[in-house]
Scaffold this motif. Sequence first.
Motif, PDB file in Angstrom:
ATOM      1  N   GLY A  10       0.848  -1.317   0.034  1.00 27.75           N
ATOM      2  CA  GLY A  10       0.084   0.085  -0.186  1.00 27.75           C
ATOM      3  C   GLY A  10       0.861   1.221  -0.128  1.00 27.75           C
ATOM      4  N   LEU A  11       0.246   2.345   0.264  1.00 24.73           N
ATOM      5  CA  LEU A  11       0.690   3.574   0.260  1.00 24.73           C
ATOM      6  C   LEU A  11       1.087   4.105   1.702  1.00 24.73           C
ATOM      7  N   VAL A  12       2.422   4.589   2.087  1.00 22.96           N
ATOM      8  CA  VAL A  12       2.825   4.752   3.396  1.00 22.96           C
ATOM      9  C   VAL A  12       3.694   6.071   3.480  1.00 22.96           C
ATOM     10  N   GLN A  13       3.427   6.694   4.395  1.00 28.56           N
ATOM     11  CA  GLN A  13       4.396   8.065   4.428  1.00 28.56           C
ATOM     12  C   GLN A  13       5.804   7.691   4.906  1.00 28.56           C
ATOM     13  N   PRO A  14       6.884   8.448   4.525  1.00 29.14           N
ATOM     14  CA  PRO A  14       8.304   8.080   4.794  1.00 29.14           C
ATOM     15  C   PRO A  14       8.223   7.968   6.384  1.00 29.14           C
ATOM     16  N   GLY A  15       8.983   7.060   6.807  1.00 30.33           N
ATOM     17  CA  GLY A  15       9.117   6.821   8.241  1.00 30.33           C
ATOM     18  C   GLY A  15       7.933   5.912   8.750  1.00 30.33           C
ATOM     19  N   GLY A  16       7.039   5.643   7.932  1.00 29.67           N
ATOM     20  CA  GLY A  16       6.000   4.652   8.486  1.00 29.67           C
ATOM     21  C   GLY A  16       6.487   3.292   8.321  1.00 29.67           C
ATOM     22  N   SER A  17       5.435   2.321   8.513  1.00 33.14           N
ATOM     23  CA  SER A  17       5.856   0.759   8.540  1.00 33.14           C
ATOM     24  C   SER A  17       4.623   0.186   7.770  1.00 33.14           C
ATOM     25  N   LEU A  18       4.876  -0.871   7.221  1.00 34.35           N
ATOM     26  CA  LEU A  18       3.966  -1.871   6.723  1.00 34.35           C
ATOM     27  C   LEU A  18       4.513  -3.195   6.822  1.00 34.35           C
ATOM     28  N   ARG A  19       3.382  -4.346   6.821  1.00 30.68           N
ATOM     29  CA  ARG A  19       3.747  -5.623   7.172  1.00 30.68           C
ATOM     30  C   ARG A  19       3.275  -6.472   5.965  1.00 30.68           C
ATOM     31  N   LEU A  20       4.063  -7.188   5.163  1.00 28.01           N
ATOM     32  CA  LEU A  20       3.616  -8.007   3.954  1.00 28.01           C
ATOM     33  C   LEU A  20       3.659  -9.356   4.505  1.00 28.01           C
ATOM     34  N   SER A  21       2.636  -9.986   3.995  1.00 26.22           N
ATOM     35  CA  SER A  21       2.339 -11.420   4.243  1.00 26.22           C
ATOM     36  C   SER A  21       2.204 -12.396   2.748  1.00 26.22           C
ATOM     37  N   CYS A  22       2.735 -13.445   2.954  1.00 23.71           N
ATOM     38  CA  CYS A  22       2.637 -14.404   1.536  1.00 23.71           C
ATOM     39  C   CYS A  22       2.352 -15.808   2.230  1.00 23.71           C
ATOM     40  N   ALA A  23       1.071 -16.170   1.637  1.00 21.38           N
ATOM     41  CA  ALA A  23       0.766 -17.582   2.011  1.00 21.38           C
ATOM     42  C   ALA A  23       0.776 -18.544   0.910  1.00 21.38           C
ATOM     43  N   ALA A  24       1.492 -19.589   1.162  1.00 31.36           N
ATOM     44  CA  ALA A  24       1.562 -20.639   0.116  1.00 31.36           C
ATOM     45  C   ALA A  24       0.759 -21.945   0.242  1.00 31.36           C
ATOM     46  N   SER A  25       0.105 -22.233  -0.831  1.00 34.96           N
ATOM     47  CA  SER A  25      -0.884 -23.386  -0.810  1.00 34.96           C
ATOM     48  C   SER A  25      -0.618 -24.319  -2.047  1.00 34.96           C
ATOM     49  N   GLY A  26      -1.198 -25.585  -1.987  1.00 35.66           N
ATOM     50  CA  GLY A  26      -0.776 -26.571  -3.130  1.00 35.66           C
ATOM     51  C   GLY A  26      -0.043 -27.662  -2.382  1.00 35.66           C
TER      52      GLY A  26
END
Length: 121
Positions: A10-26
């Motif tokens: 997503g969009l975040v301001q400088p100094g901000g935080s984000l958390r990415l996730s990646c789920a595997a299936s199959g």
Amino acid sequence: QVQLVESGGGLVQPGGSLRLSCAASGSIFSINAMGWYRQAPGKQRELVAVITSVGSTNYADSVKGRFTISRDNAKNTVYLEMNSLNSEDTAVYYCYVQYRIDWRSAHFGSWGQGTQVTVSS
């Protein structure tokens, strides 16, 4: 066939935080390494962070001390916690999973579809 589903960009301001996730299936017997790569406009895809099956981690110099990679083996999911984000972190982030389909197979690799991270005020 292995599917990877990413979320959290997503969009975040400088100094901000984000958390990415990646789920595997199959068709997964076991997962070896899990990692995150990124590609900024006009640049090559680069490794951001990787975590092995036993939890060893490695980071690009540009993100050391700011990003943390982790995994939940029970959920076949890898995370990327990103703090102190700056404009140079703007890119499409891709997860990568190295896996086996049975105990005798070679390792295969699969990429996520990518999630956009934009750091801007």
